[in-house]
Design a protein around this motif. Structure first.
Motif, PDB file in Angstrom:
ATOM      1  N   MET A   1      -6.718 -25.412 -37.704  1.00 18.35           N
ATOM      2  CA  MET A   1      -6.445 -25.351 -39.125  1.00 18.35           C
ATOM      3  C   MET A   1      -7.111 -26.562 -39.765  1.00 18.35           C
ATOM      4  N   LYS A   2      -7.686 -26.360 -40.922  1.00 18.02           N
ATOM      5  CA  LYS A   2      -8.394 -27.422 -41.630  1.00 18.02           C
ATOM      6  C   LYS A   2      -7.529 -27.997 -42.759  1.00 18.02           C
ATOM      7  N   ILE A   3      -7.924 -29.156 -43.242  1.00 20.26           N
ATOM      8  CA  ILE A   3      -7.185 -29.834 -44.315  1.00 20.26           C
ATOM      9  C   ILE A   3      -7.015 -28.927 -45.530  1.00 20.26           C
ATOM     10  N   SER A   4      -8.080 -28.252 -45.939  1.00 17.18           N
ATOM     11  CA  SER A   4      -8.007 -27.380 -47.119  1.00 17.18           C
ATOM     12  C   SER A   4      -6.988 -26.264 -46.933  1.00 17.18           C
ATOM     13  N   GLU A   5      -6.883 -25.753 -45.705  1.00 15.00           N
ATOM     14  CA  GLU A   5      -5.920 -24.683 -45.425  1.00 15.00           C
ATOM     15  C   GLU A   5      -4.490 -25.208 -45.498  1.00 15.00           C
ATOM     16  N   VAL A   6      -4.258 -26.418 -45.011  1.00 15.92           N
ATOM     17  CA  VAL A   6      -2.925 -27.021 -45.096  1.00 15.92           C
ATOM     18  C   VAL A   6      -2.540 -27.219 -46.555  1.00 15.92           C
ATOM     19  N   LYS A   7      -3.460 -27.732 -47.360  1.00 16.57           N
ATOM     20  CA  LYS A   7      -3.179 -27.937 -48.785  1.00 16.57           C
ATOM     21  C   LYS A   7      -2.858 -26.620 -49.482  1.00 16.57           C
ATOM     22  N   GLU A   8      -3.607 -25.584 -49.159  1.00 11.15           N
ATOM     23  CA  GLU A   8      -3.383 -24.262 -49.762  1.00 11.15           C
ATOM     24  C   GLU A   8      -1.990 -23.738 -49.397  1.00 11.15           C
ATOM     25  N   VAL A   9      -1.599 -23.896 -48.155  1.00 10.27           N
ATOM     26  CA  VAL A   9      -0.281 -23.445 -47.703  1.00 10.27           C
ATOM     27  C   VAL A   9       0.826 -24.274 -48.343  1.00 10.27           C
ATOM     28  N   LEU A  10       0.666 -25.594 -48.371  1.00 13.91           N
ATOM     29  CA  LEU A  10       1.698 -26.468 -48.935  1.00 13.91           C
ATOM     30  C   LEU A  10       1.982 -26.140 -50.398  1.00 13.91           C
ATOM     31  N   ALA A  11       0.959 -25.754 -51.138  1.00  6.93           N
ATOM     32  CA  ALA A  11       1.128 -25.435 -52.559  1.00  6.93           C
ATOM     33  C   ALA A  11       2.050 -24.234 -52.770  1.00  6.93           C
ATOM     34  N   LYS A  12       2.260 -23.426 -51.722  1.00  7.98           N
ATOM     35  CA  LYS A  12       3.073 -22.213 -51.841  1.00  7.98           C
ATOM     36  C   LYS A  12       4.433 -22.312 -51.152  1.00  7.98           C
ATOM     37  N   LEU A  13       4.693 -23.414 -50.447  1.00  5.29           N
ATOM     38  CA  LEU A  13       5.922 -23.523 -49.660  1.00  5.29           C
ATOM     39  C   LEU A  13       7.072 -24.146 -50.438  1.00  5.29           C
ATOM     40  N   ASP A  14       8.295 -23.788 -50.025  1.00  2.59           N
ATOM     41  CA  ASP A  14       9.504 -24.423 -50.544  1.00  2.59           C
ATOM     42  C   ASP A  14       9.982 -25.526 -49.609  1.00  2.59           C
ATOM     43  N   ALA A  15       9.630 -25.427 -48.302  1.00  4.75           N
ATOM     44  CA  ALA A  15      10.032 -26.416 -47.305  1.00  4.75           C
ATOM     45  C   ALA A  15       8.930 -26.537 -46.258  1.00  4.75           C
ATOM     46  N   VAL A  16       8.821 -27.726 -45.660  1.00  9.40           N
ATOM     47  CA  VAL A  16       7.816 -27.974 -44.627  1.00  9.40           C
ATOM     48  C   VAL A  16       8.508 -27.996 -43.275  1.00  9.40           C
ATOM     49  N   ASN A  17       8.099 -27.084 -42.404  1.00  6.77           N
ATOM     50  CA  ASN A  17       8.636 -27.026 -41.046  1.00  6.77           C
ATOM     51  C   ASN A  17       7.492 -27.004 -40.052  1.00  6.77           C
ATOM     52  N   PHE A  18       7.693 -27.705 -38.941  1.00  2.00           N
ATOM     53  CA  PHE A  18       6.746 -27.679 -37.834  1.00  2.00           C
ATOM     54  C   PHE A  18       7.475 -27.140 -36.615  1.00  2.00           C
ATOM     55  N   LYS A  19       6.788 -26.275 -35.869  1.00  3.46           N
ATOM     56  CA  LYS A  19       7.368 -25.657 -34.686  1.00  3.46           C
ATOM     57  C   LYS A  19       6.529 -26.021 -33.469  1.00  3.46           C
ATOM     58  N   LEU A  20       7.198 -26.453 -32.397  1.00  2.00           N
ATOM     59  CA  LEU A  20       6.532 -26.761 -31.140  1.00  2.00           C
ATOM     60  C   LEU A  20       6.071 -25.477 -30.444  1.00  2.00           C
ATOM     61  N   PRO A  21       5.154 -25.587 -29.501  1.00  3.62           N
ATOM     62  CA  PRO A  21       4.667 -24.392 -28.809  1.00  3.62           C
ATOM     63  C   PRO A  21       5.760 -23.556 -28.145  1.00  3.62           C
ATOM     64  N   PHE A 108      -0.600 -21.792 -38.791  1.00  3.71           N
ATOM     65  CA  PHE A 108       0.490 -21.444 -39.693  1.00  3.71           C
ATOM     66  C   PHE A 108       0.831 -19.985 -39.474  1.00  3.71           C
ATOM     67  N   ASP A 109       2.119 -19.667 -39.352  1.00  2.00           N
ATOM     68  CA  ASP A 109       2.529 -18.281 -39.057  1.00  2.00           C
ATOM     69  C   ASP A 109       3.053 -17.530 -40.279  1.00  2.00           C
ATOM     70  N   GLY A 110       2.839 -18.066 -41.478  1.00  2.00           N
ATOM     71  CA  GLY A 110       3.349 -17.431 -42.687  1.00  2.00           C
ATOM     72  C   GLY A 110       4.615 -18.091 -43.194  1.00  2.00           C
ATOM     73  N   LYS A 111       5.277 -18.857 -42.319  1.00  2.00           N
ATOM     74  CA  LYS A 111       6.508 -19.562 -42.699  1.00  2.00           C
ATOM     75  C   LYS A 111       6.489 -21.016 -42.245  1.00  2.00           C
ATOM     76  N   ASP A 112       6.053 -21.245 -40.994  1.00  2.00           N
ATOM     77  CA  ASP A 112       6.086 -22.575 -40.391  1.00  2.00           C
ATOM     78  C   ASP A 112       4.698 -22.981 -39.902  1.00  2.00           C
ATOM     79  N   PHE A 113       4.482 -24.296 -39.855  1.00  5.46           N
ATOM     80  CA  PHE A 113       3.295 -24.821 -39.191  1.00  5.46           C
ATOM     81  C   PHE A 113       3.591 -24.802 -37.692  1.00  5.46           C
TER      82      PHE A 113
END
Length: 149
Positions: A1-21, A108-113
């Protein structure tokens, strides 16, 4: 995932979650302690000089259980870090403390990183004499005449 993709996703999220493998979600009180540009300049075992650059996010958790990183705050952090990252749209590598510092790719899976396991590999297999279908467990060493080990 690239920086631009993270920024695009963050602009649409209500909360930031990261999930381990393994599916475990990082505690919601995690911090982004570093954002930077990491360049690795090296020579592979075949003698080829290489350079790789990634954007690095370091995630950390402390005992401040009321802390929550909002998407807008994360976007602000990325904007501030632009002076270090520059305009290049780098792939992202994430560091997260486990039994040692783990390095992960990001998706990103549509909900979580999602933190994705990274693997090492020989970049000069043709120089080491490793057959294409071979795995590390099948080939315990390079041939002595290859010059790579």
């Amino acid at each position: 995932m690239k920086i631009s993709e993270v920024k695009e996703v963050l602009a649409k999220l209500d909360a930031v979650n990261f999930k381990l493998p393994d599916g475990t979600i990082l505690p919601s009180h995690f911090h982004v302690t570093e954002v930077g540009k990491v360049t690795k300049h090296f020579i592979d075992c075949g003698g080829t000089e290489r350079k790789e650059t990634v954007a690095n996010f370091q995630l950390w958790e402390a005992g401040d259980y009321d802390h929550r990183l909002a998407p807008k705050k994360f976007l602000h952090i990325l904007d501030v870090c632009q002076k270090v990252l520059g305009e290049e749209d780098y792939e992202i590598e994430v560091e997260y403390q486990q039994s040692t510092i783990g390095k992960f790719g990001l998706s990103f899976d549509g909900k979580d990183f999602i933190l994705i396991n990274k693997q090492t590999a020989c970049l000069a297999q043709e120089s080491c004499g490793i057959p294409e279908a071979s795995t590390q467990s099948e080939s315990s060493s390079c041939s002595s005449s290859s010059g790579c080990c």
